[in-house]
Scaffold this motif. Sequence first.
Motif, PDB file in Angstrom:
ATOM      1  N   ASP A   1       0.826  -1.206   0.000  1.00  0.00           N
ATOM      2  CA  ASP A   1       0.000   0.000   0.000  1.00  0.00           C
ATOM      3  C   ASP A   1       0.858   1.254   0.000  1.00  0.00           C
ATOM      4  O   ASP A   1       0.479   2.276  -0.593  1.00  0.00           O
ATOM      5  CB  ASP A   1      -0.936   0.002   1.213  1.00  0.00           C
ATOM      6  N   ALA A   2       2.008   1.200   0.688  1.00  0.00           N
ATOM      7  CA  ALA A   2       2.916   2.343   0.697  1.00  0.00           C
ATOM      8  C   ALA A   2       3.425   2.636  -0.716  1.00  0.00           C
ATOM      9  O   ALA A   2       3.438   3.796  -1.162  1.00  0.00           O
ATOM     10  CB  ALA A   2       4.094   2.083   1.639  1.00  0.00           C
ATOM     11  N   ILE A   3       3.836   1.581  -1.434  1.00  0.00           N
ATOM     12  CA  ILE A   3       4.296   1.753  -2.812  1.00  0.00           C
ATOM     13  C   ILE A   3       3.149   2.256  -3.684  1.00  0.00           C
ATOM     14  O   ILE A   3       3.326   3.161  -4.521  1.00  0.00           O
ATOM     15  CB  ILE A   3       4.822   0.422  -3.379  1.00  0.00           C
ATOM     16  N   LYS A   4       1.959   1.700  -3.481  1.00  0.00           N
ATOM     17  CA  LYS A   4       0.797   2.087  -4.283  1.00  0.00           C
ATOM     18  C   LYS A   4       0.460   3.566  -4.080  1.00  0.00           C
ATOM     19  O   LYS A   4       0.144   4.285  -5.037  1.00  0.00           O
ATOM     20  CB  LYS A   4      -0.407   1.220  -3.918  1.00  0.00           C
ATOM     21  N   LEU A   5       0.537   4.029  -2.839  1.00  0.00           N
ATOM     22  CA  LEU A   5       0.262   5.436  -2.552  1.00  0.00           C
ATOM     23  C   LEU A   5       1.262   6.339  -3.275  1.00  0.00           C
ATOM     24  O   LEU A   5       0.884   7.378  -3.833  1.00  0.00           O
ATOM     25  CB  LEU A   5       0.319   5.692  -1.040  1.00  0.00           C
ATOM     26  N   ALA A   6       2.532   5.963  -3.237  1.00  0.00           N
ATOM     27  CA  ALA A   6       3.556   6.761  -3.920  1.00  0.00           C
ATOM     28  C   ALA A   6       3.302   6.802  -5.423  1.00  0.00           C
ATOM     29  O   ALA A   6       3.447   7.855  -6.058  1.00  0.00           O
ATOM     30  CB  ALA A   6       4.946   6.201  -3.622  1.00  0.00           C
ATOM     31  N   VAL A   7       2.915   5.662  -5.986  1.00  0.00           N
ATOM     32  CA  VAL A   7       2.636   5.593  -7.420  1.00  0.00           C
ATOM     33  C   VAL A   7       1.412   6.433  -7.772  1.00  0.00           C
ATOM     34  O   VAL A   7       1.412   7.159  -8.773  1.00  0.00           O
ATOM     35  CB  VAL A   7       2.425   4.116  -7.853  1.00  0.00           C
ATOM     36  N   VAL A   8       0.355   6.335  -6.953  1.00  0.00           N
ATOM     37  CA  VAL A   8      -0.841   7.148  -7.184  1.00  0.00           C
ATOM     38  C   VAL A   8      -0.490   8.632  -7.137  1.00  0.00           C
ATOM     39  O   VAL A   8      -0.935   9.420  -7.976  1.00  0.00           O
ATOM     40  CB  VAL A   8      -1.935   6.823  -6.137  1.00  0.00           C
ATOM     41  N   GLY A   9       0.314   9.019  -6.156  1.00  0.00           N
ATOM     42  CA  GLY A   9       0.760  10.409  -6.070  1.00  0.00           C
ATOM     43  C   GLY A   9       1.539  10.816  -7.300  1.00  0.00           C
ATOM     44  O   GLY A   9       1.363  11.929  -7.821  1.00  0.00           O
ATOM     45  N   GLY A  10       2.406   9.913  -7.795  1.00  0.00           N
ATOM     46  CA  GLY A  10       3.201  10.222  -8.977  1.00  0.00           C
ATOM     47  C   GLY A  10       2.363  10.394 -10.225  1.00  0.00           C
ATOM     48  O   GLY A  10       2.548  11.343 -10.992  1.00  0.00           O
ATOM     49  N   ILE A  11       1.434   9.474 -10.454  1.00  0.00           N
ATOM     50  CA  ILE A  11       0.553   9.571 -11.619  1.00  0.00           C
ATOM     51  C   ILE A  11      -0.325  10.818 -11.515  1.00  0.00           C
ATOM     52  O   ILE A  11      -0.562  11.534 -12.498  1.00  0.00           O
ATOM     53  CB  ILE A  11      -0.318   8.313 -11.752  1.00  0.00           C
ATOM     54  N   GLY A  12      -0.810  11.083 -10.304  1.00  0.00           N
ATOM     55  CA  GLY A  12      -1.618  12.282 -10.096  1.00  0.00           C
ATOM     56  C   GLY A  12      -0.858  13.543 -10.430  1.00  0.00           C
ATOM     57  O   GLY A  12      -1.417  14.497 -11.002  1.00  0.00           O
ATOM     58  N   SER A  13       0.432  13.564 -10.108  1.00  0.00           N
ATOM     59  CA  SER A  13       1.238  14.761 -10.400  1.00  0.00           C
ATOM     60  C   SER A  13       1.437  14.952 -11.893  1.00  0.00           C
ATOM     61  O   SER A  13       1.492  16.090 -12.379  1.00  0.00           O
ATOM     62  CB  SER A  13       2.600  14.665  -9.695  1.00  0.00           C
ATOM     63  N   VAL A  14       1.552  13.830 -12.641  1.00  0.00           N
ATOM     64  CA  VAL A  14       1.679  13.929 -14.099  1.00  0.00           C
ATOM     65  C   VAL A  14       0.417  14.561 -14.687  1.00  0.00           C
ATOM     66  O   VAL A  14       0.491  15.453 -15.545  1.00  0.00           O
ATOM     67  CB  VAL A  14       1.909  12.534 -14.722  1.00  0.00           C
ATOM     68  N   ILE A  15      -0.741  14.120 -14.205  1.00  0.00           N
ATOM     69  CA  ILE A  15      -2.010  14.692 -14.676  1.00  0.00           C
ATOM     70  C   ILE A  15      -2.108  16.164 -14.299  1.00  0.00           C
ATOM     71  O   ILE A  15      -2.530  17.012 -15.099  1.00  0.00           O
ATOM     72  CB  ILE A  15      -3.198  13.902 -14.077  1.00  0.00           C
ATOM     73  N   PHE A  16      -1.690  16.494 -13.075  1.00  0.00           N
ATOM     74  CA  PHE A  16      -1.721  17.882 -12.614  1.00  0.00           C
ATOM     75  C   PHE A  16      -0.859  18.777 -13.501  1.00  0.00           C
ATOM     76  O   PHE A  16      -1.264  19.882 -13.881  1.00  0.00           O
ATOM     77  CB  PHE A  16      -1.243  17.959 -11.162  1.00  0.00           C
ATOM     78  N   ILE A  17       0.345  18.300 -13.830  1.00  0.00           N
ATOM     79  CA  ILE A  17       1.256  19.086 -14.668  1.00  0.00           C
ATOM     80  C   ILE A  17       0.664  19.304 -16.065  1.00  0.00           C
ATOM     81  O   ILE A  17       0.736  20.393 -16.621  1.00  0.00           O
ATOM     82  CB  ILE A  17       2.632  18.404 -14.760  1.00  0.00           C
ATOM     83  N   LEU A  18       0.046  18.253 -16.623  1.00  0.00           N
ATOM     84  CA  LEU A  18      -0.569  18.389 -17.942  1.00  0.00           C
ATOM     85  C   LEU A  18      -1.702  19.414 -17.922  1.00  0.00           C
ATOM     86  O   LEU A  18      -1.831  20.228 -18.832  1.00  0.00           O
ATOM     87  CB  LEU A  18      -1.110  17.031 -18.410  1.00  0.00           C
ATOM     88  N   LEU A  19      -2.528  19.382 -16.871  1.00  0.00           N
ATOM     89  CA  LEU A  19      -3.664  20.293 -16.779  1.00  0.00           C
ATOM     90  C   LEU A  19      -3.227  21.740 -16.561  1.00  0.00           C
ATOM     91  O   LEU A  19      -3.914  22.674 -16.995  1.00  0.00           O
ATOM     92  CB  LEU A  19      -4.600  19.855 -15.643  1.00  0.00           C
ATOM     93  N   THR A  20      -2.115  21.912 -15.882  1.00  0.00           N
ATOM     94  CA  THR A  20      -1.661  23.274 -15.554  1.00  0.00           C
ATOM     95  C   THR A  20      -0.473  23.720 -16.403  1.00  0.00           C
ATOM     96  O   THR A  20       0.171  24.719 -16.093  1.00  0.00           O
ATOM     97  CB  THR A  20      -1.270  23.358 -14.064  1.00  0.00           C
TER      98      THR A  20
END
Length: 394
Positions: free
Chosen positions: A93-112
Amino acid sequence: MLEILLFAVLGIIVGVFFGLIPGLHPNLIILFVPLLSQLNLQPAVLIAFVVALGISNTFLDFIPSMLFGAPDSDKSLAVLPAHKMLMQGNGYDAIKLAVVGGIGSVIFILLTLPIIILIIPRIFQVSQPFTYALLVFIVFIMVFSETGKKKFISFFCFMLAGAIGIFSSQLPIDRTLILFPILSGMFGISIMLFSTNQKIRIPKRKTEIHVTGRQTRRSIVFGSIGGIISGLLPGVGSSEIASLASVDKNEKSFILTIGAITISNAILSILSLWLIQRSRSGAAVVLEQLVQIGFNEFILVMAVALLVAGLSAIITLKMAKRTLSSMEKINYANISKIVILLIILMTLFFTGIYGMLLLVTCTALGIFANLAGIRRGILMGVLILPTIIFYLPF
């Protein structure tokens, strides 16, 4: 186009290999410069390979950084909350959370992205004369977030770590490798030594942890912004920013935040070549020496980063499951001993006797900070203090 895809896949393969080896710093990609410069590849192909290597390496490095305690500078503080979750049976779950955060940041960067293109150069230009003041402010917050006498101990450890950073620059060690013994000692071996004399077994995963949508969104947004800030402030890594940007003070939020910070920082460090004409990572240094980054190359970087981030997230989660299933069958103390031995051997091979002296010194400081009960992030003074001195206007 086919050649670009092939080299992107090759970059992912190399990035996965580098990322899974405990303690290997992502900036070791710089070692590829002599080889790549001799191949006479097209700029687009070089960009695809280097970006794919850098992004995939950053994702896969979540596994050894969080499960084995052999961190790089971007994930050094994530070791502690990740180990806590690991010992509760929630390592995956710790690894999964980090990955979710990473993918979320990629989407955030694309949107902004349009906003980033407009404001980052202006912010960088305005903040340059005050870089040292911003770093001092961050240190002030880190020190005074401690209680009572721990403030003095925290400041003492910051100065000691800073002194190591200053004097280590005089040692005959390659600049691209010197962080390996320093960070492995402060944040890796100093943690693992406490588990080598204990009969610890990784518990099996019982229940999946729950994170609210609001908590996830907040962590991704603040983490992504923090990654952009850490890309603008030299000497400040993702871990220090995560300790400030984590809005919900628990290990789940922290790991989500550091995942977002790490990946957004990795992408922005490459984009900075075009936005502010500065290299902020090993991958960026390689590209700076091999290709000229303009608007077309900027678009290619984003396209490759998006593709590779998705593939790397899947690979990271699958590899994490396999790694944990193996770890659950053997004593964690034995894993710690093997990793410590591997770090020592790698230190000797890459940095020699001077690197070993650094490793021992930094391990001792890491143990002292752990026994004193202060936040280990203050030891990042090894990077921050030399940077403050460099940017002083007098």
